[in-house]
Design a protein around this motif. Sequence first.
Motif, PDB file in Angstrom:
ATOM      1  N   ALA A 116       5.095  -3.361   4.487  1.00  0.00           N
ATOM      2  CA  ALA A 116       4.337  -4.458   3.878  1.00  0.00           C
ATOM      3  C   ALA A 116       3.227  -3.936   2.979  1.00  0.00           C
ATOM      4  O   ALA A 116       2.985  -4.494   1.907  1.00  0.00           O
ATOM      5  N   PHE A 117       2.589  -2.882   3.396  1.00  0.00           N
ATOM      6  CA  PHE A 117       1.447  -2.370   2.646  1.00  0.00           C
ATOM      7  C   PHE A 117       1.850  -1.841   1.263  1.00  0.00           C
ATOM      8  O   PHE A 117       1.326  -2.283   0.249  1.00  0.00           O
ATOM      9  N   PRO A 118       2.817  -0.885   1.181  1.00  0.00           N
ATOM     10  CA  PRO A 118       3.190  -0.420  -0.161  1.00  0.00           C
ATOM     11  C   PRO A 118       3.784  -1.523  -1.038  1.00  0.00           C
ATOM     12  O   PRO A 118       3.528  -1.573  -2.242  1.00  0.00           O
ATOM     13  N   VAL A 119       4.544  -2.417  -0.435  1.00  0.00           N
ATOM     14  CA  VAL A 119       5.112  -3.535  -1.198  1.00  0.00           C
ATOM     15  C   VAL A 119       3.990  -4.408  -1.744  1.00  0.00           C
ATOM     16  O   VAL A 119       4.020  -4.837  -2.901  1.00  0.00           O
ATOM     17  N   ALA A 120       2.975  -4.665  -0.929  1.00  0.00           N
ATOM     18  CA  ALA A 120       1.846  -5.496  -1.362  1.00  0.00           C
ATOM     19  C   ALA A 120       1.080  -4.838  -2.505  1.00  0.00           C
ATOM     20  O   ALA A 120       0.645  -5.528  -3.433  1.00  0.00           O
ATOM     21  N   VAL A 121       0.935  -3.529  -2.457  1.00  0.00           N
ATOM     22  CA  VAL A 121       0.236  -2.820  -3.541  1.00  0.00           C
ATOM     23  C   VAL A 121       1.030  -2.970  -4.842  1.00  0.00           C
ATOM     24  O   VAL A 121       0.461  -3.269  -5.897  1.00  0.00           O
ATOM     25  N   VAL A 122       2.336  -2.802  -4.762  1.00  0.00           N
ATOM     26  CA  VAL A 122       3.183  -2.944  -5.951  1.00  0.00           C
ATOM     27  C   VAL A 122       3.155  -4.389  -6.454  1.00  0.00           C
ATOM     28  O   VAL A 122       2.970  -4.639  -7.652  1.00  0.00           O
ATOM     29  N   VAL A 123       3.320  -5.349  -5.556  1.00  0.00           N
ATOM     30  CA  VAL A 123       3.345  -6.760  -5.954  1.00  0.00           C
ATOM     31  C   VAL A 123       2.001  -7.169  -6.558  1.00  0.00           C
ATOM     32  O   VAL A 123       1.945  -7.836  -7.597  1.00  0.00           O
ATOM     33  N   GLY A 124       0.903  -6.766  -5.939  1.00  0.00           N
ATOM     34  CA  GLY A 124      -0.421  -7.081  -6.474  1.00  0.00           C
ATOM     35  C   GLY A 124      -0.618  -6.520  -7.873  1.00  0.00           C
ATOM     36  O   GLY A 124      -1.129  -7.192  -8.772  1.00  0.00           O
ATOM     37  N   THR A 125      -0.161  -5.293  -8.078  1.00  0.00           N
ATOM     38  CA  THR A 125      -0.279  -4.658  -9.388  1.00  0.00           C
ATOM     39  C   THR A 125       0.610  -5.347 -10.413  1.00  0.00           C
ATOM     40  O   THR A 125       0.196  -5.591 -11.550  1.00  0.00           O
ATOM     41  N   VAL A 126       1.829  -5.694 -10.012  1.00  0.00           N
ATOM     42  CA  VAL A 126       2.755  -6.375 -10.923  1.00  0.00           C
ATOM     43  C   VAL A 126       2.207  -7.747 -11.316  1.00  0.00           C
ATOM     44  O   VAL A 126       2.282  -8.147 -12.487  1.00  0.00           O
TER      45      VAL A 126
END
Length: 183
Positions: A116-126
């Motif tokens: 969840a954490f790495p996905v959230a970082v990517v999604v937030g950046t996108v």
Amino acid sequence: MNQNSKFSVRDICYAGLFAAVIAVMAQISIPMPLGVPMTMQTFAITLAAVVLGSKLSAIATLVYLLLGAVGVPVLANFSGGIDKFVGPTGGFLISFPIMAYIIGLGVEHRDAFKGAFPVAVVVGTVVNYIVGVILFVIVAHSTVSVAVSACVLPFIPTAIIKAVLACVLGLNIRKRIPGVKKA
């Protein structure tokens, strides 16, 4: 952040501290050819989200943006004013609280949902890039391909480095500060 819906004095101080960190990091800015500077704001937003979690980091980011909107020179290049929010970089600014909230959710749920954490970082950046590109296209009367070339492609390598550093540093800080739920 406290589990109840009210913010403690400590929470308010952390939000203010991170609003100040974002303001300071915004001044580390490299001008780019099409008007979107490379700054350390996204590093600071990610750091705030990792340390404070979703709600408090979104509030810290909103405080930063409100200061900038009323003219306090906290935005990149010691600028401020509502005009910055409707200019070529306005979409990036507007999306900062959303970015912080998404990344904060990832850190809060990293034990319950592996990945969840790495996905959230990517999604937030996108999300930051998408909102930034949309407003750039509208304001600059640009095509999407020009906007992506100006607002996304040159920033990807540094975005990855900033995200990794902010996450590593943020998780270490989060473990050490009182009143923040340990990740």
